[in-house]
Scaffold this motif. Sequence first.
Motif, PDB file in Angstrom:
ATOM      1  N   THR A 192       8.209   5.969  -4.545  1.00  0.00           N
ATOM      2  CA  THR A 192       7.426   5.320  -3.728  1.00  0.00           C
ATOM      3  C   THR A 192       6.542   4.142  -4.484  1.00  0.00           C
ATOM      4  O   THR A 192       6.304   3.254  -3.908  1.00  0.00           O
ATOM      5  CB  THR A 192       6.354   6.371  -2.928  1.00  0.00           C
ATOM      6  OG1 THR A 192       7.260   7.331  -2.362  1.00  0.00           O
ATOM      7  CG2 THR A 192       5.352   5.793  -2.026  1.00  0.00           C
ATOM      8  N   GLN A 199       5.040  -2.419   6.804  1.00  0.00           N
ATOM      9  CA  GLN A 199       5.609  -1.292   6.058  1.00  0.00           C
ATOM     10  C   GLN A 199       4.991  -1.052   4.927  1.00  0.00           C
ATOM     11  O   GLN A 199       4.773   0.194   4.505  1.00  0.00           O
ATOM     12  CB  GLN A 199       7.439  -1.852   5.844  1.00  0.00           C
ATOM     13  CG  GLN A 199       7.984  -0.902   4.812  1.00  0.00           C
ATOM     14  CD  GLN A 199       9.383  -1.435   4.358  1.00  0.00           C
ATOM     15  OE1 GLN A 199       9.517  -2.679   4.559  1.00  0.00           O
ATOM     16  NE2 GLN A 199       9.975  -0.662   3.508  1.00  0.00           N
ATOM     17  N   LYS A 252       1.779   0.807   6.042  1.00  0.00           N
ATOM     18  CA  LYS A 252       1.964   2.121   6.060  1.00  0.00           C
ATOM     19  C   LYS A 252       2.016   3.063   4.981  1.00  0.00           C
ATOM     20  O   LYS A 252       1.692   4.212   4.619  1.00  0.00           O
ATOM     21  CB  LYS A 252       3.154   2.267   7.033  1.00  0.00           C
ATOM     22  CG  LYS A 252       3.746   3.896   7.352  1.00  0.00           C
ATOM     23  CD  LYS A 252       4.949   3.584   8.527  1.00  0.00           C
ATOM     24  CE  LYS A 252       5.251   5.056   8.999  1.00  0.00           C
ATOM     25  NZ  LYS A 252       5.892   5.819   8.118  1.00  0.00           N
ATOM     26  N   LEU A 253       3.084   2.379   3.834  1.00  0.00           N
ATOM     27  CA  LEU A 253       3.149   3.204   2.613  1.00  0.00           C
ATOM     28  C   LEU A 253       1.756   3.496   1.933  1.00  0.00           C
ATOM     29  O   LEU A 253       1.493   4.368   1.279  1.00  0.00           O
ATOM     30  CB  LEU A 253       4.036   2.443   1.936  1.00  0.00           C
ATOM     31  CG  LEU A 253       5.755   2.433   2.075  1.00  0.00           C
ATOM     32  CD1 LEU A 253       6.536   1.476   1.343  1.00  0.00           C
ATOM     33  CD2 LEU A 253       6.124   3.830   1.700  1.00  0.00           C
ATOM     34  N   GLU A 254       0.913   2.367   2.007  1.00  0.00           N
ATOM     35  CA  GLU A 254      -0.273   2.433   1.216  1.00  0.00           C
ATOM     36  C   GLU A 254      -1.201   3.661   1.995  1.00  0.00           C
ATOM     37  O   GLU A 254      -2.001   4.068   1.445  1.00  0.00           O
ATOM     38  CB  GLU A 254      -0.940   1.066   1.208  1.00  0.00           C
ATOM     39  CG  GLU A 254      -0.372   0.156   0.296  1.00  0.00           C
ATOM     40  CD  GLU A 254      -1.192  -1.183   0.179  1.00  0.00           C
ATOM     41  OE1 GLU A 254      -0.962  -1.974  -0.677  1.00  0.00           O
ATOM     42  OE2 GLU A 254      -1.671  -1.625   1.284  1.00  0.00           O
ATOM     43  N   GLN A 255      -1.143   3.665   3.418  1.00  0.00           N
ATOM     44  CA  GLN A 255      -2.078   4.621   3.864  1.00  0.00           C
ATOM     45  C   GLN A 255      -1.635   5.920   3.660  1.00  0.00           C
ATOM     46  O   GLN A 255      -2.437   6.966   3.424  1.00  0.00           O
ATOM     47  CB  GLN A 255      -1.801   4.500   5.383  1.00  0.00           C
ATOM     48  CG  GLN A 255      -2.859   3.091   5.966  1.00  0.00           C
ATOM     49  CD  GLN A 255      -2.509   2.843   7.491  1.00  0.00           C
ATOM     50  OE1 GLN A 255      -1.537   3.343   8.254  1.00  0.00           O
ATOM     51  NE2 GLN A 255      -3.080   1.740   7.854  1.00  0.00           N
ATOM     52  N   GLU A 256      -0.259   6.021   3.507  1.00  0.00           N
ATOM     53  CA  GLU A 256       0.305   7.221   3.288  1.00  0.00           C
ATOM     54  C   GLU A 256       0.099   7.810   1.929  1.00  0.00           C
ATOM     55  O   GLU A 256       0.108   8.931   1.334  1.00  0.00           O
ATOM     56  CB  GLU A 256       1.682   7.461   3.477  1.00  0.00           C
ATOM     57  CG  GLU A 256       1.994   7.432   5.274  1.00  0.00           C
ATOM     58  CD  GLU A 256       3.639   7.095   5.291  1.00  0.00           C
ATOM     59  OE1 GLU A 256       4.316   6.963   4.598  1.00  0.00           O
ATOM     60  OE2 GLU A 256       3.766   7.176   6.610  1.00  0.00           O
ATOM     61  N   ASN A 257      -0.098   6.731   0.959  1.00  0.00           N
ATOM     62  CA  ASN A 257      -0.173   7.174  -0.568  1.00  0.00           C
ATOM     63  C   ASN A 257      -1.513   6.240  -1.174  1.00  0.00           C
ATOM     64  O   ASN A 257      -1.480   5.323  -1.787  1.00  0.00           O
ATOM     65  CB  ASN A 257       1.034   6.433  -1.291  1.00  0.00           C
ATOM     66  CG  ASN A 257       2.155   7.360  -0.604  1.00  0.00           C
ATOM     67  OD1 ASN A 257       2.710   8.322  -1.189  1.00  0.00           O
ATOM     68  ND2 ASN A 257       2.984   6.585   0.137  1.00  0.00           N
TER      69      ASN A 257
END
Length: 667
Positions: free
Chosen positions: A3, A40, A43-48
Amino acid sequence: MDTQQQIQSLRDELNGHNYNYYVLDNPTISDFEFDQKLKQLEKLEQENPQFFDEHSPTQRVGGAVTKNFKTLVHENRMYSLDNSYSKDEVREWEARMQRALGNVPIEYTCELKYDGASMNLTYENGKLLQAVTRGDGFQGDEVTTNIKTIKSIPLHLKGDFPQKFDIRGEIILPLAGFQKMNEELVELGLPPYANPRNTASGSLKLQDSAEVAKRPLDCLLYSIVGNNLPFKTHFDGLEHARRWGFKVPKESKLARNLDEVFAFIDYWDTHRHDLPYETDGVVVKVNSLHQQEELGYTAKSPRWAIAYKFKSEQVFTVLNSISYQVGRTGAITPVANLEPVQLAGTVVKRASLHNADQIEKLDIRIGDTVAVEKGGEIIPKIIAVDVAKRPVGSQPTQYLTHCPECQTPLIRNEGEAQHYCPNFCGCPPQIIGRIQHYISRKAMDIEGLGGETVALLYHNGLVKDYADLYELQIDQLLPLDRMAQKSAENLVNGIAQSKNVPFERVLYAIGIRYVGETVAKKLAKHYKNIDNLQSAGLLDLMLVEEIGERIAQSVIEFFENQENRLIIERLKKYGVQLERIETVNPDATDKLVGKTFVVSGVFEKFSRDGLKKAIEDNGGKVGSSISAKTDYVVAGENMGPAKLEKANQLKVAIISEDDFIQMLNEN
């Protein structure tokens, strides 16, 4: 790919697309594809959240709110430029440099003068550290959060860049974006913005960075400042900046002589209207950084650069009336009230008439059709009258004889152009103006107190001079219009904090005529405290470096005024700094007392500024040019030939950097 690698890969890709689109103007993917990749990444930064990076492309959309912009001191001062309006003035500029450098070839870099808001960007380890407005050249406002929303400013650099440096440029609003913004306002029934420059400047101080992100701001870079830079010429510096990812205008050109400079000026004087942004002239700089160092600076501007201003735009309009303004020194300025007219992107309603001589020279009368231009593209002025359109029966203008504010008869000193109101202690605009000058940013910089509030305090009988500020109480302020508890507390605290302002700025703040920032520093350094200055005689003052008879006489007249002396005594009582506090250097000595040095060339063990500081720390004086009073020239590599010749003519001792160090180490 894990990730973290996926996030970094997307960031690198989006940074590359940003560079292609906003710097190179050469997009390689569609807007839709870019937006999909950005979503995209979001979304990845919000989830991580553990992989958050303030320099990520997702942070350009803004959203942070800044209520108060911090004031930061520039590590390297941002100077203004001397202006020229003719090719003869540019030739005179070159002649001055040739005298200073000797008859050596001078190459130039020519750049367009962009009409926007000056900005200093600091990068460390390839990342944007902070962004600070020009301000007064010594300090400005930190606007980093807003600057990050501008897509053409890189958050990460590429290539082989210095560990830390500043880069300077202009924040502009391209004409197409400005027009679109105004069209949207008109559709909503709102008044349009006046001009691109003011809109760009105002955008940087918006509190919500998301609002800044909506504006199509751009940044054009033109100068790198720092130590151990990997280039020797200004033009090469621009090339390096491009490689690191900055948007440096391709219009910049290297010129081998003034003929090529003038060809550049002539071309852009005709073609400037084809550009996508506003420009009002050409900046010409000495290309060699070594020659720039040799030439140095005046109090306000570099000797190695000059701005050639294009001829101002002119329009005709009708003079409706003349009003008279009173300044803080009592000087009267006549102002023309005009039929509103568009000029260089703004609506002009008023213009300066300067003084009675100018009115008489142009024979300006009420009802005349007059030609108006912007002096240096900033201040409108009347330059001619169309006598053929003069109304029948018009009468010559009779200049004012009494102050428009206090009705005191005006005076005009011999040899001076302006009329004055002599009612120093009783004329309201003079009193308000002196207090407004005292609190201004370059002077006491009192937080929470502005010009309008000063007028409010005066008209409510709370202050009649700037010493009265230190007696203000919160309960006195609360009844005033728009003054809440917090505002009153901030104002009183701001006044209290001004007691820490150093003596040289206090000396500028008290408003002695002709004593600007630079003169105030010289007087403060020489006299150390207000008592010494107050008791100085005319000849004594004139012996101070750069103090002429006019300034000396003005200082004496200021302290001869009993009202001023009483105010100074009150400032002392309130604890205002009226004495210079010398910073203590534990390594300082008096070994060089009575010796004057001139520094020339490039050095290995000192920077030029470091060498000058070492001279002053040890009691010596640093001169800007070689004269019979010079004791030593400290010569480094590539010493200027003109200085070498002058030193030899005057038999001034030339010593090396090592000789200087040995001089300091001797008992």
